[in-house]
Design a protein around this motif. Structure first.
Motif, mmCIF file in Angstrom:
data_model
loop_
_atom_site.group_PDB
_atom_site.id
_atom_site.type_symbol
_atom_site.label_atom_id
_atom_site.label_comp_id
_atom_site.label_asym_id
_atom_site.label_seq_id
_atom_site.Cartn_x
_atom_site.Cartn_y
_atom_site.Cartn_z
ATOM 1 N N LEU A 129 13.732 42.473 -26.455
ATOM 2 C CA LEU A 129 12.558 43.214 -26.105
ATOM 3 C C LEU A 129 11.448 42.642 -25.729
ATOM 4 N N GLU A 130 11.534 41.352 -25.427
ATOM 5 C CA GLU A 130 10.477 40.342 -25.206
ATOM 6 C C GLU A 130 9.348 40.730 -24.023
ATOM 7 N N THR A 131 9.855 41.527 -23.040
ATOM 8 C CA THR A 131 8.880 41.881 -21.849
ATOM 9 C C THR A 131 8.659 43.249 -22.157
ATOM 10 N N MET A 132 7.334 43.292 -22.537
ATOM 11 C CA MET A 132 6.877 44.772 -22.844
ATOM 12 C C MET A 132 5.407 45.170 -22.354
ATOM 13 N N ALA A 133 5.080 46.348 -22.398
ATOM 14 C CA ALA A 133 3.584 46.638 -21.684
ATOM 15 C C ALA A 133 3.314 47.997 -22.546
ATOM 16 N N THR A 134 2.029 48.154 -22.526
ATOM 17 C CA THR A 134 1.485 49.464 -23.133
ATOM 18 C C THR A 134 0.503 49.949 -22.288
ATOM 19 N N SER A 135 0.534 51.430 -22.182
ATOM 20 C CA SER A 135 -0.258 52.270 -21.479
ATOM 21 C C SER A 135 -1.882 52.141 -21.943
ATOM 22 N N PRO A 136 -2.811 51.991 -20.986
ATOM 23 C CA PRO A 136 -4.126 51.994 -21.306
ATOM 24 C C PRO A 136 -4.652 53.055 -22.349
ATOM 25 N N ASP A 137 -4.087 54.290 -22.347
ATOM 26 C CA ASP A 137 -4.290 55.376 -23.122
ATOM 27 C C ASP A 137 -3.739 55.288 -24.484
ATOM 28 N N GLY A 138 -2.675 54.524 -24.716
ATOM 29 C CA GLY A 138 -2.168 54.090 -25.793
ATOM 30 C C GLY A 138 -0.848 55.117 -26.413
ATOM 31 N N ARG A 139 -0.519 56.033 -25.264
ATOM 32 C CA ARG A 139 0.477 56.997 -25.215
ATOM 33 C C ARG A 139 1.879 56.362 -25.482
ATOM 34 N N LEU A 140 2.132 55.625 -24.455
ATOM 35 C CA LEU A 140 3.722 55.278 -24.085
ATOM 36 C C LEU A 140 3.688 53.467 -24.389
ATOM 37 N N ILE A 141 4.876 53.018 -24.710
ATOM 38 C CA ILE A 141 5.069 51.845 -24.656
ATOM 39 C C ILE A 141 6.427 51.574 -23.776
ATOM 40 N N ALA A 142 6.436 50.444 -22.941
ATOM 41 C CA ALA A 142 7.415 50.184 -21.737
ATOM 42 C C ALA A 142 8.214 48.975 -22.272
ATOM 43 N N PHE A 143 9.427 48.930 -22.192
ATOM 44 C CA PHE A 143 10.319 47.826 -22.644
ATOM 45 C C PHE A 143 11.286 47.638 -21.247
ATOM 46 N N ALA A 144 11.400 46.306 -20.960
ATOM 47 C CA ALA A 144 12.374 45.869 -19.705
ATOM 48 C C ALA A 144 13.715 45.611 -20.452
ATOM 49 N N GLY A 145 14.661 46.750 -19.841
ATOM 50 C CA GLY A 145 15.797 46.626 -20.611
ATOM 51 C C GLY A 145 16.891 45.896 -19.687
ATOM 52 N N ASN A 146 18.148 46.178 -19.931
ATOM 53 C CA ASN A 146 19.236 45.428 -19.150
ATOM 54 C C ASN A 146 19.726 46.286 -17.957
ATOM 55 N N ASP A 147 19.938 45.600 -17.026
ATOM 56 C CA ASP A 147 20.783 46.201 -15.690
ATOM 57 C C ASP A 147 19.729 47.174 -15.039
ATOM 58 N N GLY A 148 18.347 46.618 -14.958
ATOM 59 C CA GLY A 148 17.258 47.303 -14.289
ATOM 60 C C GLY A 148 16.563 48.412 -14.940
ATOM 61 N N TYR A 149 16.936 48.546 -16.098
ATOM 62 C CA TYR A 149 16.460 49.877 -16.835
ATOM 63 C C TYR A 149 14.861 49.561 -17.299
ATOM 64 N N ILE A 150 14.115 50.576 -17.337
ATOM 65 C CA ILE A 150 12.830 50.413 -17.920
ATOM 66 C C ILE A 150 12.807 51.574 -19.131
#
Length: 636
Positions: free
Chosen positions: A422-443
């Motif tokens: 789960l090394e590729t990660m981003a957080t929303s500016p409002d702090g509500r969500l965390i997004a991870f880059a998964g396998n096979d093109g899944y976010i």
């Protein structure tokens, strides 16, 4: 008759004699056996071995049982006596200590010194030695799994603190009788200061009777002002230390100015004065309205126009100079809600340690840090303007660290997903969500509050880069096929999709309020207009022309970042030394004066701008966080 000589030779020899010796010469041979044996003559002969029979143990009698019972009873009696003597000695020692303290507090210490309590000096020395030994044992307590350093000082700092304390002379708590008048003056001054401060709405009277020892636990040790401080604090002093500690650590990430009564009173005064002035000049509003309508600049812009070509910068001491990283600095980020003049900086890297620094451009004091065992940090980001930080690595689990409460939450995995990294990660500016880059093109979207899975967003190629828009309404991702996808967070629908003009694998993304920067592995960074797309439209333009294609990087564009007002775009590559450029966005030109060939960038791994763009920090492969001050935004 048989002679004595014959008897001495024994029967074995007589058997072999001649007839004349036996009793005659001409008679017949006579066989004779002597009735005497060798035992009678005292000669040693081989005796037959006797069979040894095991002796049967005699059965125990009643008298033997009584003797064993008496022995056991004696042992129990001796043990009870030993316990009783130890208890009596402990009681006497406690009484002696109580008597000694009573004499010291209420006077009459002459009797104690004369030995009325059985050698008072010896008892006092024993008590002191026992106290010191117990304190030393507490210092040797084992550390936990996560080692949190809230003091911001390492082993070298402890030695320097001890030397400074020796130079200062007498500690602050050692008061002599000669300074009695001074102490009274200080107390009166403190009382006057207390009168000036606003009174609390409610006061607990029991707090005055509370005595807190700073050596009782590791958390309380952090409240010490000096390393040798061992005295107990009163309830009032304890509250004061806790407030100071909170303002130093948690106050960096959470706003506490709402609790300042004095500041609120001044703010209310200013509002009243402003309202009075506006009422008096109610009719004079023409010039301000005309100035707003005469300009085509954005109404939300809070900074002046940045001049192109030349960027005025000043290098400051490294941001992590007080505690450098031991390896690559993979993540750096300023706290979004921090003070622009003294922001809070986060640094993380492959040395498995997360550090926080208060940036002032001079000392850059370390606030605290935390070590994650067996967890090299590849991504770390604040959750909006809160005090929580998300930490991820090449592991199927990740951590959420609450810097305010000092609490670490380990999320073992994401339900329904089998990602091993789960090394590729981003957080929303409002702090509500965390997004991870998964396998096979899944976010993979995870809710920050509950740490639970929310939704999966699917793209055709592999997911390599992702980012949120500044308003936290959309998420943008791209990857192996070079196509850029944009999803609406509320509806979970793809609202925009286009092919990057470069065509190679996308390596980085960054979005501002107006533009989108797409970096590719070829080193080309394309800048597009981030236009809004209607949700009702089902078709997307597969091709879009970029506003500007920046080709100043020779290797993969691994990082892109807009500053707070979108006038500067920073681009860098990890695969080439000193590979970094800054773009003036309004004119789409690269600044020519910085960085230069002598700028010690090395291999750039991460970068970030402070909330007001007053500071810019750069993390490299040598564990340093270079810090630069942008003079244009400093004047604002």
């Amino acid at each position: 008759h048989i002679s004595h000589a014959t008897m001495a030779k024994g029967p074995s020899k007589s058997k072999g004699k001649s007839k004349s010796q036996a009793g005659g010469g001409k008679e017949d041979d006579v066989k004779f056996t002597s009735p005497l044996t060798a035992a009678h003559l005292g000669q040693d002969t081989a005796k037959p071995k006797k069979k040894h029979r095991k002796k049967k143990k005699a059965p125990t009698t009643a008298s033997d049982d009584e003797d064993g019972a008496h022995t056991l009873a004696n042992r129990e009696r001796l043990e009870r006596k030993r316990v009783k003597d130890a208890k009596r000695a402990r009681v006497e020692r406690d009484r002696a200590e109580e008597a000694m303290l009573t004499e010291e507090i209420f006077g009459g210490g002459g009797d104690f010194e004369d030995g009325a309590f059985g050698g008072g000096d010896d008892v006092f020395s024993k008590i002191v030695s026992s106290k010191q030994s117990s304190g030393d044992d507490m210092d040797d307590a084992p550390a936990g799994l996560f080692q949190i350093d809230r003091t911001g000082a390492g082993a070298d700092d402890d030695e320097e603190g001890a030397v400074e304390e020796m130079n200062e002379g007498r500690p602050a708590w050692e008061d002599s009788d000669e300074d009695g008048a001074d102490n009274q003056d200080d107390e009166s001054a403190d009382e006057e200061d207390d009168d000036d401060e606003p009174k609390a709405a409610w006061v607990d009277e029991d707090d005055e009777d509370v005595a807190v020892s700073l050596m009782s636990s590791d958390r309380l040790r952090k409240l010490r002002k000096t390393l040798d401080e061992t005295q107990e604090l009163t309830g009032k002093d304890y509250q004061k230390r806790l407030r100071e500690r909170y303002q130093k650590t948690a106050g960096a990430a959470v706003r506490t100015d709402w609790a300042d009564v004095g500041a609120l009173a001044v703010e209310e005064e200013g509002k009243e004065r402003a309202s009075d002035e506006s009422d008096s000049d109610e009719d004079d509003y023409g010039p301000s309205a005309s100035n707003i309508l005469a300009s085509t600049a954005s109404l939300l812009s809070t900074s002046s126009k940045l001049p192109p070509n030349i960027l005025k910068t000043i290098r400051c001491p490294d941001a992590n100079l007080s505690d450098p990283n031991k390896s690559v600095v993979s993540s750096v980020q300023f706290h979004p809600g921090a003070d622009p003049d003294a922001p809070l900086l986060l640094t993380a890297g492959l040395d498995k340690t997360l550090r926080f620094f208060r940036i002032d451009g001079d000392t850059n004091e370390k606030v605290h840090g935390i070590h994650f065992p067996n967890f090299p940090i590849y991504s770390a980001s604040f959750l909006g303007d809160t005090g929580s930080v998300v930490v991820s690595s090449r592991r199927p689990h990740f951590y959420v660290y609450d810097a305010v409460a000092g609490k670490v939450d380990r999320i073992p995995n994401i339900p329904g997903r089998e990602e091993r990294s789960l090394e590729t990660m981003a957080t929303s500016p409002d702090g509500r969500l965390i997004a991870f880059a998964g396998n096979d093109g899944y976010i993979i979207l995870v809710e920050a509050k509950s740490k639970l899975w929310v939704a999966d967003l699917k793209m055709n190629g592999s997911a390599r880069a992702l980012t949120f828009t500044p308003d936290s309404e959309c998420i943008i991702a791209s990857g192996g096929d070079g196509e850029v996808y944009k999803w609406d967070i509320r509806s979970k629908r793809c609202v925009d999709r286009f092919k990057n003009e470069d065509g190679t694998v996308t390596s980085s993304l960054s979005a501002s309020s107006r533009f989108l920067a797409v970096g590719a592995e070829s080193g080309v960074v394309n800048m597009y207009n981030d236009r809004a797309t209607s949700l009702s439209s089902g078709s997307f333009s597969t091709k879009r022309d970029p506003i500007k294609s920046i080709m100043n990087l020779h290797t993969s564009a691994d990082y892109c970042k807009f500053n707070h007002d979108g006038q500067i775009l920073a681009m860098s590559s990890r695969r080439e030394k000193n590979s970094m450029k800054l773009l003036h966005v309004p004119t789409s030109t690269v600044f020519s004066n910085w960085p230069t060939s002598k700028t010690p960038l090395n291999y750039v791994w991460s970068m970030d701008f402070s909330p007001g763009s007053k500071y810019m920090t750069i993390g490299n492969d040598q564990g340093k966080c270079l810090l630069y001050r942008l003079l244009h935004y400093e004047s604002d």
